[in-house]
Design a protein around this motif. Structure first.
Motif, PDB file in Angstrom:
ATOM      1  N   GLN A 113       0.834  -1.182   0.000  1.00 15.06           N
ATOM      2  CA  GLN A 113       0.000   0.000   0.000  1.00 15.06           C
ATOM      3  C   GLN A 113       0.872   1.235   0.000  1.00 15.06           C
ATOM      4  O   GLN A 113       1.758   1.386   0.827  1.00 15.06           O
ATOM      5  N   ALA A 114       0.658   2.126  -0.953  1.00 13.94           N
ATOM      6  CA  ALA A 114       1.385   3.379  -0.960  1.00 13.94           C
ATOM      7  C   ALA A 114       0.863   4.244   0.162  1.00 13.94           C
ATOM      8  O   ALA A 114      -0.291   4.172   0.548  1.00 13.94           O
ATOM      9  N   GLY A 115       1.767   5.072   0.654  1.00 16.45           N
ATOM     10  CA  GLY A 115       1.347   6.033   1.671  1.00 16.45           C
ATOM     11  C   GLY A 115       1.556   5.503   3.066  1.00 16.45           C
ATOM     12  O   GLY A 115       1.437   4.319   3.318  1.00 16.45           O
ATOM     13  N   SER A 116       1.939   6.385   3.974  1.00 19.61           N
ATOM     14  CA  SER A 116       2.091   6.034   5.377  1.00 19.61           C
ATOM     15  C   SER A 116       1.902   7.289   6.189  1.00 19.61           C
ATOM     16  O   SER A 116       1.908   8.388   5.677  1.00 19.61           O
TER      17      SER A 116
ATOM     18  N   SER B   9       5.363  10.877   2.341  1.00 19.81           N
ATOM     19  CA  SER B   9       4.734  10.658   1.051  1.00 19.81           C
ATOM     20  C   SER B   9       4.995   9.253   0.550  1.00 19.81           C
ATOM     21  O   SER B   9       5.955   8.598   0.949  1.00 19.81           O
ATOM     22  N   ALA B  10       4.141   8.788  -0.345  1.00 22.30           N
ATOM     23  CA  ALA B  10       4.275   7.450  -0.907  1.00 22.30           C
ATOM     24  C   ALA B  10       5.492   7.375  -1.801  1.00 22.30           C
ATOM     25  O   ALA B  10       5.883   8.333  -2.453  1.00 22.30           O
ATOM     26  N   GLN B  11       6.110   6.169  -1.838  1.00 17.35           N
ATOM     27  CA  GLN B  11       7.240   5.905  -2.716  1.00 17.35           C
ATOM     28  C   GLN B  11       6.954   4.617  -3.483  1.00 17.35           C
ATOM     29  O   GLN B  11       6.111   3.822  -3.089  1.00 17.35           O
ATOM     30  N   SER B  12       7.693   4.424  -4.575  1.00 21.35           N
ATOM     31  CA  SER B  12       7.565   3.182  -5.324  1.00 21.35           C
ATOM     32  C   SER B  12       8.946   2.717  -5.738  1.00 21.35           C
ATOM     33  O   SER B  12       9.900   3.498  -5.785  1.00 21.35           O
TER      34      SER B  12
ATOM     35  N   SER C  20       5.518  -1.977   2.671  1.00 21.42           N
ATOM     36  CA  SER C  20       4.203  -1.358   2.592  1.00 21.42           C
ATOM     37  C   SER C  20       3.911  -0.533   3.838  1.00 21.42           C
ATOM     38  O   SER C  20       3.352   0.566   3.764  1.00 21.42           O
TER      39      SER C  20
ATOM     40  N   GLY D 122       5.188   2.836   3.545  1.00 18.68           N
ATOM     41  CA  GLY D 122       4.681   3.646   2.448  1.00 18.68           C
ATOM     42  C   GLY D 122       5.369   3.411   1.135  1.00 18.68           C
ATOM     43  O   GLY D 122       5.345   4.267   0.241  1.00 18.68           O
ATOM     44  N   ILE D 123       6.014   2.242   0.970  1.00 16.06           N
ATOM     45  CA  ILE D 123       6.726   1.923  -0.273  1.00 16.06           C
ATOM     46  C   ILE D 123       5.985   0.818  -1.014  1.00 16.06           C
ATOM     47  O   ILE D 123       5.738  -0.259  -0.463  1.00 16.06           O
ATOM     48  N   THR D 124       5.648   1.073  -2.247  1.00 14.13           N
ATOM     49  CA  THR D 124       4.985   0.092  -3.101  1.00 14.13           C
ATOM     50  C   THR D 124       6.008  -0.555  -4.021  1.00 14.13           C
ATOM     51  O   THR D 124       6.795   0.137  -4.672  1.00 14.13           O
TER      52      THR D 124
END
Length: 350
Positions: free
Chosen positions: A27-30, A34-37, A60, A63-65
């Protein structure tokens, strides 16, 4: 910390991709930012499933997808890097590719950003971080050979004494030449540089009996169906065949040890997330899951071996090999892969 060979201060993850299938996990976001990929080019299959179920969940929560692409293909990686716009971040690689293409396809690894506790410094290079240990082993059909099974590489290359079909992966890197030399009596510590002529003279003995395979899935199917009586095998694929009913035995005399590495693609767009992924893959949870699910060894020394006898039956180690383990020379392969591949292809097509 002393590191083997040309080690530097930056991390590189290398991968291999031809046909591409992408899947996002986590899941992105925490709550912390900010979300990371991060995009991970790997080999897919059961190992990637282990990664998904263990390492990706930890990311996840941060916040890392993770997006996966497989199978990983070096030609695609090369085109990406040369074009200046790579979309992959971490690449699952061989150690000799990481050594040979360090600084061109892969970033140098900043080991200050990697948790190296439990890792073997001899397996760490400037652009490659070890992630999995394994061995090439001789696997045979118990129903075929009964009370007189093969016990050495010499038996694999002796169709008069042990009639039957042989299977070898159709790549120079997959130990056909090394095992042929071991079968011919070359001492383990004198294996490199490879004596091509001597290796092919031994391989000639099984030319009419050998079948070549290009994928691990083909290897499993050949063992499962009984098409092959003996295989110079990847243990994971032999284990898959056994789970499906193949009656297989394993020879642990002079198994050829190898390991896989993680690299960071040159110009990777998500370098921070790439380091986070590498640390998650090296973590105790993911490493333990590898040995619990598959017949491989952890690179994290804090992790023990599998307690499942069905898995352990395909795992080589020093004790089972009675001191005969052969360690691949990755520096030699980094310098000679192209020539070895040319020689191998000439022999196969000859």
């Amino acid at each position: 910390m002393r590191l083997r060979g040309r080690l530097g201060t930056a991390l590189v993850l290398a991968g291999v991709v031809g046909l591409t299938t992408t899947a996002c996990f986590g899941q992105a976001g925490s709550s912390g930012g900010s979300a990371q990929s991060v995009v991970f080019a790997n080999t897919g299959g059961a190992l990637a499933e282990v990664f998904k179920q263990n390492a990706y969940g930890d990311l996840s929560a941060k916040g890392i997808t993770v997006s996966e692409e497989s199978p990983n293909n070096e030609a695609k990686l090369t085109a990406m890097v040369q074009g200046g716009k790579p979309t992959w971040d971490v690449y699952y690689s061989t150690p000799y590719t990481a050594i040979g293409k360090c600084g061109t396809l892969f970033e140098k690894i900043d080991y200050s950003r990697i948790d190296t506790s439990g890792l073997d410094p001899a397996q760490m290079s400037e652009c490659g971080v070890p992630v999995l240990n394994s061995y090439f082993v001789l696997v045979y059909n118990k129903d075929k050979y009964g009370a007189n099974p093969p016990t050495s590489w010499a038996d694999f290359y002796d169709p008069a004494k042990f009639p039957g079909t042989r299977g070898i992966m159709n790549f120079a890197k997959d130990a056909g030449m090394e095992t042929a030399l071991l079968a011919s009596g070359v001492p383990s510590d004198k294996l490199y540089p490879l004596d091509y002529d001597k290796a092919f003279a031994t391989l000639d003995k099984i030319r009419s009996d050998v079948r070549f395979y290009d994928t691990g899935a083909q290897q499993t199917q050949a063992l499962q169906s009984g098409e092959i009586d003996m295989m110079l095998a990847w243990p994971g694929r032999a284990y898959d065949a056994a789970k499906s009913g193949a009656h297989l035995g394993v020879v642990f005399d002079k198994p050829l040890k190898y390991f896989d590495v993680l690299t960071i693609v040159k110009g990777a767009p998500h370098a921070d997330a790439a380091y986070a992924l590498i640390n998650a893959l090296l973590g105790q949870r993911n490493q333990q899951a590898i040995v619990d699910r598959l017949p491989y060894g952890a690179v994290n020394s804090a992790v023990g071996r599998s307690s499942d006898p069905a898995i352990d039956a395909f795992v080589a180690d020093d004790a089972k090999a009675k001191g005969t383990v052969v360690v691949r020379d990755n520096d030699w392969w980094a310098k000679n892969l192209d020539e070895a591949t040319r020689r191998w292809t000439t022999w196969v097509n000859g």
